[in-house]
Design a protein around this motif. Structure first.
Motif, PDB file in Angstrom:
ATOM      1  N   LEU A  18       0.832  -1.205   0.000  1.00 27.73           N
ATOM      2  CA  LEU A  18       0.000   0.000   0.000  1.00 27.73           C
ATOM      3  C   LEU A  18       0.871   1.261   0.000  1.00 27.73           C
ATOM      4  O   LEU A  18       0.573   2.232  -0.711  1.00 27.73           O
ATOM      5  CB  LEU A  18      -0.913  -0.005   1.219  1.00 27.73           C
ATOM      6  CG  LEU A  18      -1.952  -1.129   1.296  1.00 27.73           C
ATOM      7  CD1 LEU A  18      -2.648  -1.117   2.647  1.00 27.73           C
ATOM      8  CD2 LEU A  18      -2.968  -1.014   0.170  1.00 27.73           C
ATOM      9  N   ALA A  19       1.933   1.247   0.794  1.00 22.06           N
ATOM     10  CA  ALA A  19       2.822   2.402   0.863  1.00 22.06           C
ATOM     11  C   ALA A  19       3.511   2.653  -0.475  1.00 22.06           C
ATOM     12  O   ALA A  19       3.717   3.808  -0.866  1.00 22.06           O
ATOM     13  CB  ALA A  19       3.860   2.191   1.963  1.00 22.06           C
ATOM     14  N   ALA A  20       3.864   1.595  -1.178  1.00 20.76           N
ATOM     15  CA  ALA A  20       4.513   1.751  -2.483  1.00 20.76           C
ATOM     16  C   ALA A  20       3.585   2.444  -3.474  1.00 20.76           C
ATOM     17  O   ALA A  20       4.004   3.341  -4.222  1.00 20.76           O
ATOM     18  CB  ALA A  20       4.948   0.391  -3.017  1.00 20.76           C
ATOM     19  N   ALA A  21       2.313   2.042  -3.495  1.00 24.44           N
ATOM     20  CA  ALA A  21       1.352   2.688  -4.389  1.00 24.44           C
ATOM     21  C   ALA A  21       1.171   4.158  -4.025  1.00 24.44           C
ATOM     22  O   ALA A  21       1.110   5.027  -4.916  1.00 24.44           O
ATOM     23  CB  ALA A  21       0.011   1.952  -4.334  1.00 24.44           C
ATOM     24  N   CYS A  22       1.088   4.453  -2.727  1.00 27.25           N
ATOM     25  CA  CYS A  22       0.962   5.847  -2.290  1.00 27.25           C
ATOM     26  C   CYS A  22       2.170   6.666  -2.712  1.00 27.25           C
ATOM     27  O   CYS A  22       2.033   7.828  -3.137  1.00 27.25           O
ATOM     28  CB  CYS A  22       0.804   5.904  -0.776  1.00 27.25           C
ATOM     29  SG  CYS A  22      -0.742   5.218  -0.150  1.00 27.25           S
ATOM     30  N   ALA A  23       3.356   6.081  -2.596  1.00 24.58           N
ATOM     31  CA  ALA A  23       4.575   6.796  -2.947  1.00 24.58           C
ATOM     32  C   ALA A  23       4.606   7.159  -4.426  1.00 24.58           C
ATOM     33  O   ALA A  23       4.987   8.281  -4.797  1.00 24.58           O
ATOM     34  CB  ALA A  23       5.797   5.953  -2.575  1.00 24.58           C
ATOM     35  N   VAL A  24       4.197   6.236  -5.278  1.00 22.31           N
ATOM     36  CA  VAL A  24       4.185   6.516  -6.725  1.00 22.31           C
ATOM     37  C   VAL A  24       3.196   7.628  -7.040  1.00 22.31           C
ATOM     38  O   VAL A  24       3.494   8.543  -7.824  1.00 22.31           O
ATOM     39  CB  VAL A  24       3.856   5.235  -7.515  1.00 22.31           C
ATOM     40  CG1 VAL A  24       3.679   5.550  -8.998  1.00 22.31           C
ATOM     41  CG2 VAL A  24       4.958   4.201  -7.334  1.00 22.31           C
ATOM     42  N   GLU A  25       2.002   7.563  -6.449  1.00 16.69           N
ATOM     43  CA  GLU A  25       1.006   8.608  -6.694  1.00 16.69           C
ATOM     44  C   GLU A  25       1.496   9.963  -6.198  1.00 16.69           C
ATOM     45  O   GLU A  25       1.326  10.986  -6.877  1.00 16.69           O
ATOM     46  CB  GLU A  25      -0.309   8.238  -6.014  1.00 16.69           C
ATOM     47  CG  GLU A  25      -1.009   7.039  -6.630  1.00 16.69           C
ATOM     48  CD  GLU A  25      -2.301   6.689  -5.931  1.00 16.69           C
ATOM     49  OE1 GLU A  25      -3.061   5.864  -6.448  1.00 16.69           O
ATOM     50  OE2 GLU A  25      -2.559   7.246  -4.825  1.00 16.69           O
ATOM     51  N   ALA A  26       2.092   9.975  -5.003  1.00 18.76           N
ATOM     52  CA  ALA A  26       2.588  11.235  -4.451  1.00 18.76           C
ATOM     53  C   ALA A  26       3.715  11.808  -5.300  1.00 18.76           C
ATOM     54  O   ALA A  26       3.759  13.022  -5.562  1.00 18.76           O
ATOM     55  CB  ALA A  26       3.063  11.021  -3.014  1.00 18.76           C
ATOM     56  N   LEU A  27       4.630  10.965  -5.763  1.00 17.62           N
ATOM     57  CA  LEU A  27       5.735  11.437  -6.596  1.00 17.62           C
ATOM     58  C   LEU A  27       5.233  11.959  -7.933  1.00 17.62           C
ATOM     59  O   LEU A  27       5.775  12.935  -8.472  1.00 17.62           O
ATOM     60  CB  LEU A  27       6.745  10.310  -6.813  1.00 17.62           C
ATOM     61  CG  LEU A  27       7.603   9.943  -5.595  1.00 17.62           C
ATOM     62  CD1 LEU A  27       8.460   8.722  -5.909  1.00 17.62           C
ATOM     63  CD2 LEU A  27       8.469  11.118  -5.178  1.00 17.62           C
ATOM     64  N   ALA A  28       4.201  11.322  -8.479  1.00 19.08           N
ATOM     65  CA  ALA A  28       3.632  11.790  -9.745  1.00 19.08           C
ATOM     66  C   ALA A  28       3.057  13.200  -9.582  1.00 19.08           C
ATOM     67  O   ALA A  28       3.304  14.087 -10.409  1.00 19.08           O
ATOM     68  CB  ALA A  28       2.566  10.820 -10.234  1.00 19.08           C
ATOM     69  N   CYS A  29       2.284  13.410  -8.513  1.00 24.37           N
ATOM     70  CA  CYS A  29       1.715  14.743  -8.273  1.00 24.37           C
ATOM     71  C   CYS A  29       2.811  15.760  -7.987  1.00 24.37           C
ATOM     72  O   CYS A  29       2.762  16.899  -8.472  1.00 24.37           O
ATOM     73  CB  CYS A  29       0.732  14.684  -7.099  1.00 24.37           C
ATOM     74  SG  CYS A  29      -0.759  13.726  -7.419  1.00 24.37           S
ATOM     75  N   LEU A  30       3.801  15.356  -7.213  1.00 21.25           N
ATOM     76  CA  LEU A  30       4.891  16.270  -6.863  1.00 21.25           C
ATOM     77  C   LEU A  30       5.690  16.675  -8.100  1.00 21.25           C
ATOM     78  O   LEU A  30       6.093  17.836  -8.237  1.00 21.25           O
ATOM     79  CB  LEU A  30       5.805  15.619  -5.833  1.00 21.25           C
ATOM     80  CG  LEU A  30       6.959  16.478  -5.307  1.00 21.25           C
ATOM     81  CD1 LEU A  30       6.413  17.713  -4.598  1.00 21.25           C
ATOM     82  CD2 LEU A  30       7.834  15.661  -4.358  1.00 21.25           C
TER      83      LEU A  30
END
Length: 373
Positions: free
Chosen positions: A305-317
């Motif tokens: 779950l954390a890995a998916a959140c990290a990818v989404e957050a990095l994409a927005c960032l």
């Protein structure tokens, strides 16, 4: 010890009964077990393999060794009968979880219909009431039946789930607004994604029930650990594939139903779209994370779950940072993906990749006998 795990004592070469030292070491476990399968799973945890059972304890496999241990000690028959009765479904009756798991979808759908038919300050009251009711319905679904984790939770997992759900509703609109050059202050939400995910709780419970049922049956029929693993992996993959197909259908159907009958013409900032691939990938990721948590692997579930959140957050960032002079190149990959496949492609990739990783982990972890006792 070279083959049976470091926690087990080596049997002396001249021991006439190699099983007796093992029984003395694990007498409490053997006396409390309701069936030999529970002992077999515990032996697997302690590192006893089929090869060790044959070479060191003179039994053809771990299952035969567990049956021998179970037969040598007295058992509380009343406890075993109570356990079996609790596990067996009542004839002609629906289990409580079968009645509870459809509730989240119904609550979410009702809330959205009420939002569309109300106006002004009433919308805030409807939103808050619906959020509380939905939270209670989901919590009840996770406390009963095959989705119950019995305290096996990673502390941060809930935070990652909240992020993924929030992104499912607001992330696509925010990402699109920034990629198109907007300020991000005006963007639309896709609440139908949350409705579809709420309806996903019921098929998730049924799929988890099907997997546990088939795994327990395979455990009782298998004669060694390798045989059990070989029979369990196809069941896991089939259940995950079935769930992904069901969620794709739900993700396609829910927006059509709301668009056709109610729509969101009266609700500013609402969009009745939502990417079906994103919803299906996220729901599959959540199912795999829950299966791993239920069967004793919460840390792996939280990591996925954390890995998916990290990818989404990095994409927005990356898109936000691209607005800084000289940093435009950082947002190019995400912008190109959004222009080519839509904003939903980014979270679909993030959740799909994380789900693929959890499938690989589950194919190993959930194929162990110890995961089903």
């Amino acid at each position: 010890m070279s083959d049976g795990g470091t926690t087990m004592a080596r049997t002396a070469p001249g021991t006439a009964d190699p099983v007796k030292p093992l029984l003395n070491r694990h007498r409490a476990l053997c006396e409390d077990a309701v069936d030999p399968l529970e002992i077999a799973a515990a032996l697997e945890v302690h590192g006893i393999t089929d090869r060790a059972a044959l070479s060191r304890f003179r039994h053809r496999d771990v299952f035969a060794l567990a049956e021998e241990l179970y037969a040598r000690v007295p058992h509380d028959t009343s406890r075993a009968a109570t356990t079996v009765a609790a596990q067996a479904p009542a004839s002609g009756r629906l289990a409580p979880w079968m009645l509870v798991t459809p509730a989240p979808g119904l609550v979410a759908a009702l809330t959205l219909f009420l939002l569309d038919s109300t106006g002004g300050g009433s919308r805030l009251a409807v939103t808050l009431t619906g959020a509380v009711a939905l939270s209670c319905a989901v919590a009840a679904s996770l406390r009963h039946g095959p989705l119950r984790a019995e305290g096996r939770r990673a502390p941060a997992a809930r935070l990652w789930v909240y992020w993924l759900l929030a992104y499912a509703v607001y992330g696509d609109g925010l990402l699109t607004a920034h990629v198109e050059g907007g300020s991000g202050t005006s963007w639309s939400a896709t609440p139908t994604s949350l409705v579809a995910l709420s309806f996903a709780v019921a098929p998730a419970a049924w799929c988890a029930h099907l997997f546990s049922l088939r795994a327990r049956r395979g455990l009782s029929r298998s004669r060694d650990l390798a045989d059990f693993a070989a029979s369990t992996r196809p069941v896991l993959l089939a259940v995950v594939a079935l769930y992904a197909c069901a969620l794709t259908g739900i993700a396609l159907l829910v927006p059509l139903l709301f668009h056709g009958f109610h729509g969101f013409h009266g609700v500013p900032g609402f969009h009745d779209g939502g990417d079906p691939a994103h919803v299906a990938a996220l729901a599959t990721l959540l199912l795999l994370a829950r299966l791993l948590t239920v069967h004793g692997y919460p840390a792996a579930a939280a990591a996925g779950l954390a890995a998916a959140c990290a990818v989404e957050a990095l994409a927005c960032l990356s898109v936000l940072v691209a607005g800084v002079p000289g940093c435009a190149v950082l947002g190019t990959p995400v912008a190109q993906a959004v222009h080519a496949w839509g904003a939903g492609a980014v979270p679909a990739f993030a959740c799909g990749a994380a789900a693929a990783g959890l499938v690989c982990h589950a194919a190993v972890s959930l194929a162990r006998a110890s995961a089903h006792t």
